[in-house]
Structures are given as C-alpha cells and as structure tokens.
Design a protein around this motif. Structure first.
Motif, PDB file in Angstrom:
ATOM      1  N   ALA A 429     -28.843  -8.337  40.057  1.00  0.00           N
ATOM      2  CA  ALA A 429     -28.375  -8.905  38.785  1.00  0.00           C
ATOM      3  C   ALA A 429     -29.483  -9.629  38.042  1.00  0.00           C
ATOM      4  O   ALA A 429     -29.444  -9.752  36.815  1.00  0.00           O
ATOM      5  CB  ALA A 429     -27.204  -9.846  39.041  1.00  0.00           C
ATOM      6  N   GLY A 430     -30.493 -10.103  38.782  1.00  0.00           N
ATOM      7  CA  GLY A 430     -31.571 -10.841  38.145  1.00  0.00           C
ATOM      8  C   GLY A 430     -32.777  -9.985  37.783  1.00  0.00           C
ATOM      9  O   GLY A 430     -33.775 -10.513  37.279  1.00  0.00           O
ATOM     10  N   GLN A 431     -32.699  -8.692  37.999  1.00  0.00           N
ATOM     11  CA  GLN A 431     -33.831  -7.813  37.733  1.00  0.00           C
ATOM     12  C   GLN A 431     -33.657  -7.074  36.405  1.00  0.00           C
ATOM     13  O   GLN A 431     -32.530  -6.859  35.938  1.00  0.00           O
ATOM     14  CB  GLN A 431     -33.982  -6.783  38.869  1.00  0.00           C
ATOM     15  CG  GLN A 431     -34.362  -7.408  40.209  1.00  0.00           C
ATOM     16  CD  GLN A 431     -34.383  -6.380  41.325  1.00  0.00           C
ATOM     17  OE1 GLN A 431     -33.398  -5.694  41.580  1.00  0.00           O
ATOM     18  NE2 GLN A 431     -35.506  -6.283  42.011  1.00  0.00           N
ATOM     19  N   VAL A 432     -34.790  -6.671  35.825  1.00  0.00           N
ATOM     20  CA  VAL A 432     -34.735  -5.847  34.613  1.00  0.00           C
ATOM     21  C   VAL A 432     -34.248  -4.454  34.985  1.00  0.00           C
ATOM     22  O   VAL A 432     -34.363  -4.023  36.141  1.00  0.00           O
ATOM     23  CB  VAL A 432     -36.108  -5.771  33.911  1.00  0.00           C
ATOM     24  CG1 VAL A 432     -36.528  -7.142  33.428  1.00  0.00           C
ATOM     25  CG2 VAL A 432     -37.164  -5.175  34.840  1.00  0.00           C
ATOM     26  N   SER A 433     -33.740  -3.735  34.011  1.00  0.00           N
ATOM     27  CA  SER A 433     -32.991  -2.500  34.238  1.00  0.00           C
ATOM     28  C   SER A 433     -33.624  -1.534  35.230  1.00  0.00           C
ATOM     29  O   SER A 433     -33.030  -1.211  36.263  1.00  0.00           O
ATOM     30  CB  SER A 433     -32.770  -1.788  32.900  1.00  0.00           C
ATOM     31  OG  SER A 433     -32.138  -0.545  33.097  1.00  0.00           O
ATOM     32  N   HIS A 434     -34.827  -1.057  34.961  1.00  0.00           N
ATOM     33  CA  HIS A 434     -35.397   0.001  35.786  1.00  0.00           C
ATOM     34  C   HIS A 434     -35.857  -0.500  37.147  1.00  0.00           C
ATOM     35  O   HIS A 434     -35.770   0.225  38.141  1.00  0.00           O
ATOM     36  CB  HIS A 434     -36.535   0.702  35.041  1.00  0.00           C
ATOM     37  CG  HIS A 434     -36.051   1.447  33.831  1.00  0.00           C
ATOM     38  ND1 HIS A 434     -36.885   1.884  32.834  1.00  0.00           N
ATOM     39  CD2 HIS A 434     -34.809   1.832  33.457  1.00  0.00           C
ATOM     40  CE1 HIS A 434     -36.180   2.494  31.903  1.00  0.00           C
ATOM     41  NE2 HIS A 434     -34.916   2.470  32.259  1.00  0.00           N
ATOM     42  N   GLU A 435     -36.326  -1.746  37.214  1.00  0.00           N
ATOM     43  CA  GLU A 435     -36.659  -2.334  38.514  1.00  0.00           C
ATOM     44  C   GLU A 435     -35.385  -2.477  39.352  1.00  0.00           C
ATOM     45  O   GLU A 435     -35.396  -2.258  40.559  1.00  0.00           O
ATOM     46  CB  GLU A 435     -37.317  -3.702  38.319  1.00  0.00           C
ATOM     47  CG  GLU A 435     -38.719  -3.651  37.737  1.00  0.00           C
ATOM     48  CD  GLU A 435     -39.774  -3.276  38.768  1.00  0.00           C
ATOM     49  OE1 GLU A 435     -39.436  -3.189  39.962  1.00  0.00           O
ATOM     50  OE2 GLU A 435     -40.943  -3.069  38.378  1.00  0.00           O
TER      51      GLU A 435
END
Length: 628
Positions: A429-435
C-alpha cells in the motif's frame, strides 16, 4: 514430443553433435537422428518421444517429399489433421509417408513458407533447413510452452531444447551470470530471455527467425491474431463460449497413440480439464495428485487438495494415484538440479517431477494439466490485493503502510498465514504503482537480496519487470498484471519447470487452457468478468457451475507447492552443508555473515525466509556443479 539440436554456421563447419544429442536423450528415448548439410552450414539433431505415429515413418530429422527441406521438431500440433485436409484441398493429392504432425508442418512449409507456420495450433519449437537457399528457419510457439535456447558465438548460432545440449559443445564459452543469481532469489526463476549463463539465451516466442551461415537475416512476428479481440457479448454468451472453447480444446489435445492421464490437484483448473476429458470419452483411467500432512498444511497456510481431488476422481470414475510429500524430498535436489538448469527453484518443480515419474512408471506417456488459466483469467491473490489497494483512498493507503511498518515481522501460530499476507498488503500500500505490482511477484525484499552478494555492482532484482510494467503504463492495472503474469511467471517459471520435469522422465504434458483458440478468447474477456463479486476467475467458475461441485469451484485457492515453510522451520543436514560459512567464504559470491543472519532469523521464528532459503539451497547445489 522430443528434443532438438540445430546449428547454423559458415560453410564447411565441423560439429560433432552426438554429445549434445546424448545430453538431451531423456527427452526422446524412443529414437534419434542427425543431419549435416552438404556444405556444412547446417547441422540438425533430434531425439524422439513417439506420441503420434509410433512407426519409423516419424523419424527425424525429416525431409519433405521434394527433398529440399529438412526439419527437426519438438512438439505437438493439435490441428494437424485440419491442416492436412487444407493442404490437400488447396494443392491436390500429397504422397504422405506417415500419419505424423511433423510431416504436415514440413509439407505446409514447403508450399507456403513461414506464413504456413502461423496456422499452427500447438506446443512446439522447430528448425527447418532449406537445402536450396541455404537458410535455417527457427520458430518457438507464441506462448512459450516449449523451450528453445540459443547461443551465438563466433560465426555460428547453436540451438537446443535444453541448456545441457549447449553445454555439451565444450568449445562454447559459458560464464555464470550474477544478475541471474539475484533474480532467481527474488522470483524462484530467471526472467526470459536470460539464463544462468551470460552467453546463453532463450528464443523469443512466436517470432520467426531466418539464418544464413550463422547470421540472423530476418525476424517476423507470426501470431498477432491471438491478440485480435473477439466481438464483445453478454456475460451469459461469453460464459457459454468459454466452456464450449475449453471443451473443444481438450478434445483436440486428446489425440495420441499412447496412454494419457491427468494432473488432478482438486482445484478448479485441473478439475475442469479432467471433467472435459472424461466427457469426451477419452481412454483415461487414472489421475495423479500429491498430498501433504495436516501439520505441514497448517504451517504453510494451505487448504488441503486431497479431499477435492478424491471427490473429482470418484465422480469421474478415475483411479487416483496419491504421492505423499515428505521432507526427504529435499534429498532429490542434487539430482533434479540438473533439470532445473535455467534458474528454477520453485518447489512445485519437485511435485511435477514426482507425479510425472510415477505416471511414466505406470506406462503413461501424455498428461493433461490445468496450467494457464490463472495467468489469463486473473486467478492469483495479487489481483484481489491490487483491487483492494486501488479502491483505497490516499489516506487509507498511507495509514495502512504506517501500520505495517511498526508491526512485528512475523507471527507464529494459527493466524500466521493471514498475518503474513496482511503485512505484505500493508507494505504494498505504501509503494508506487509499478514497484508495488512487481513486489507481488517476488519472494524476497530487493535490497535485502542484493545485500547478500559480495559484488555490489549487481542490480536490485525485479528491474526488468518494473521496466515491462512501465512500457505498458497505458493499460489498466489488471491488463498490465495479466501480461506480466503471462510473460514472466507463466513462461519463465510454470511452463519451464513443467517441460523440464516431465521430459526428464520422457513424458509429455499438454495444457488445454493454452490452446490458441482459448488464448484468443481469454484475451478478449472483459476484466470485470475475471474478478467479480469478490471471485477470481469469475467467468470460468460460472462456466463450470453446471458440471463441477460448487464447493470445489468456490473453495479457497491452494498453490501447487511443497510445504517449504514447515520443512524449513528447523535445521537439516543438507542446509548445514550448503550454508556452511567457510564454504561460502571460499566460494566468494555471498557474504557468509548475511546468510547466517537469515538462518538465525528463520530458525528463531523472527522472520520467514523459507522460500528465499530454498532458492539459495537450489542455487548452491547448482553452483557446486559448475565447479565454482
């Protein structure tokens, strides 16, 4: 089903391919053959597993009726009878020498060239040499079901169905690719086109290649029609169409002149295949499954497959052969690593080997598998996780990520599996989309894996997957995840280990969900019919409701794996040997202190590194065999 060797070189090339043929002979124990061109610019070899037309007429390498073309071929083309009729209606009577699909491909190519190859529906890797034009034509099926490796060195290009075929050419340079070691620890496989060696790669699926004297002179994609959308229909019509197409695919893939059996895990996919096969009146008497103890299942957080496999076997009148999983299976790794040669370390490979070995001992030569549905119909938990995160507000995602960062790393006991999945969701939930999407595919944290290596010039794992997702940023999240599943997990892992483990014992596995008509239809299904009402593979479940028990269709998904978390909860002799600090120090690839920290956290219950450690164990055994 077979194994092939092919070389395109400058004229007067001198190559002894007997050693390469012997290296892959397990793939085709029934027959073998070799062809050398008059000018010495092409060299073909084949080992044959006789499935269709068991007579000597199916011998390869095979020449067409004109004598111009010679082919070595690994695979099954399921629509070869239709193509045979097409050729005769278009070109008149043909003096067929066999009843094999090999000859149909060859005669079709002789008349229409590479364009004929786009009409194939099956699993294949092939090389055709044109003795008049002095050209070698190479193609691997568009899904990547059948493997084909190559290495371009000097003025020659070498092809083989397995890496060990290339290794048999002692003059070929081979250097261990450290980045592949990194990727293997993250994914349990090496993403295509890479292998464990810098100089060896995998042929790109669905791309026709033409070589002249070792040089690539032309490449063309041949199967773009599989991506052509089918006109949209109502849910009811699409549901009926999906069932009808699956029924047809299974019937098409039952053609064989040898005994056939089934993988039957008790899940939706394998049960659907089993039902359709029995409905087709196929001469199938048995099915095979693997079972784990209650204790192992509980610790790994998996539901039991055996009950449902037995339920389906009884319903269909099949004898169910049950293989009981034991931790002693780990002792098979030194033998199986020779077949998990391109960086595979998924425990499911052991399952597949044991099932295929048992079936082959019983006289079975062909098995049907339910692989492919998850990757085309959004069957994995990560699709549900991504939907949940996309539906969250920015504040909710931030709060969840903060909570995940302060919670303990691991939790033992009854709710350990739920807790583990929640922690992974909170971090995502805390990561950017592609990561974030890339993290769903990985079994270890990227920076942690990189820190294990002495050479810090290696990249953090997963960068190729992130780049792939970036390239498809114009698509919705589900579509890009489906493509990633198909081109990463399905092709480089699931199909790869299935081919290696089945062919290790001379057995062919067919995958009806990946029939080309099925693939084209699944590519056209709206995403909201894949995940609907909280159900993954919603449309397949609806399609099979009239035919399968509902409690089987709507049961919790169980992975096709071994209870690695249970088996790695305590030390063992094999781990003590391969993770010995002095041994690692001498090897010089990993930091011994970092590895020992992983082991201490694992055995104390502080962290769960079981799958990472299993991959490291497989890797260490493989590295030993490279004399590194």
């Amino acid at each position: 089903m077979c194994g092939i060797i092919a070389i395109s070189s400058s004229q007067n090339g001198q190559f002894d391919i007997n050693a390469a043929i012997q290296a892959i002979h397990h793939r085709g124990p029934d027959d073998d053959g070799i062809f050398h061109s008059k000018e010495g610019d092409a060299h073909l070899g084949q080992v044959r597993l006789s499935i269709i037309d068991l007579s000597a007429a199916g011998h390869q390498p095979m020449q067409d009726s004109s004598g111009r073309y010679v082919m070595t071929y690994n695979g099954e083309v399921y629509n070869f009878l239709e193509l045979k009729t097409y050729l005769e209606s278009t070109y008149g009577s043909i003096a067929w020498k066999s009843s094999s699909d090999t000859e149909v491909i060859l005669e079709g190519f002789a008349r229409e060239g590479y364009s004929f190859l786009s009409k194939l529906n099956g699993i294949f890797a092939l090389a055709i040499y044109d003795q008049e034009a002095k050209e070698l034509h190479v193609l691997r099926d568009p899904i990547g079901i059948k493997p084909l490796y190559f290495s371009t060195q000097g003025d020659s290009v070498f092809f083989s169905s397995e890496v060990k075929g290339l290794l048999a050419f002692k003059n070929l340079k081979r250097t261990v690719r450290k980045q592949s070691l990194v990727e293997q620890l993250a994914f349990m496989y090496v993403p295509e086109p890479y292998t464990m060696y810098e100089e060896f790669l995998k042929v790109q699926p669905g791309i026709y290649h033409r070589y002249v004297e070792g040089k690539l002179v032309d490449s063309k994609p041949l199967f773009s029609h599989l991506q052509s959308p089918i006109s949209q229909s109502s849910e009811e019509v699409l549901t009926e169409q999906l069932h009808a197409t699956l029924e047809k695919a299974v019937r098409r893939q039952l053609i064989a002149d040898v005994p056939i059996s089934l993988f039957l895990s008790g899940g939706l996919d394998s049960s659907s295949i089993a039902f359709e096969a029995v409905q087709a009146k196929a001469n199938i008497q048995s099915a095979y499954t693997i079972s784990f103890s209650k204790e192992d299942n509980a610790l790994d957080g998996q539901s039991s497959d055996l009950h449902y496999a037995a339920l389906m076997a009884k319903k269909l009148g099949l004898k169910l052969h049950i293989i009981q999983a034991e931790s002693e299976f780990l002792s098979l790794l030194p033998t199986l690593i020779d077949f998990m040669e391109d960086g595979i370390s998924d425990p499911a490979a052991i399952n597949t080997f044991l099932i295929c070995q048992s079936a082959r001992k019983d006289g079975v030569k062909v098995m049907l598998s339910g692989q492919g549905a998850d990757e085309y119909l959004a069957g994995y938990r990560r699709y549900m996780a991504e939907k949940m995160i996309l539906d969250m507000s920015t504040l909710t995602k931030k709060s969840l990520a903060n909570l995940g960062s302060i919670l303990p790393s691991n939790l033992s006991g009854k709710f350990s599996t739920t807790y583990r999945r929640f922690k992974k969701l909170a971090k995502a939930a805390g990561q950017v989309s592609h990561e974030r999407v890339a993290s769903y595919f990985m079994w270890g944290e990227g920076e942690q894996i990189k820190s294990l290596f002495v050479d810090q010039h290696v990249e953090k794992p997963g960068q190729d997957l992130v780049k792939f997702l970036d390239q498809h940023a114009h698509l919705d999240a589900f579509s890009s995840m489906l493509l990633a599943d198909q081109q990463f997990d399905l092709r480089a892992l699931n199909l790869s280990y299935t081919d290696k483990m089945s062919m290790a014992v001379g057995l062919e596995v067919r995958v009806p969900f990946l029939d080309f008509e099925m693939v084209k239809l699944m590519n056209s299904i709206p995403r909201d019919l894949m995940l609907k009402n909280g159900q993954q593979k919603y449309i397949l479940k609806k399609a099979m409701e009239p035919y399968l028990p509902k409690d089987l269709i709507y049961r919790e998904k169980a992975g096709f794996a071994l209870p690695i978390r249970s088996w790695f909860s305590k030390r063992s002799q094999i781990m003590d040997h391969y993770f010995d600090s002095q041994r690692l120090e001498t090897q010089g690839i990993f930091h011994p202190q970092q590895v020992q920290q992983l082991l201490n956290e694992q055995f104390s219950g502080k962290e769960d590194h079981s799958y990472l450690l299993f991959s490291m164990l497989c890797q260490q055994i493989w590295l030993d065999k490279q004399a590194i």
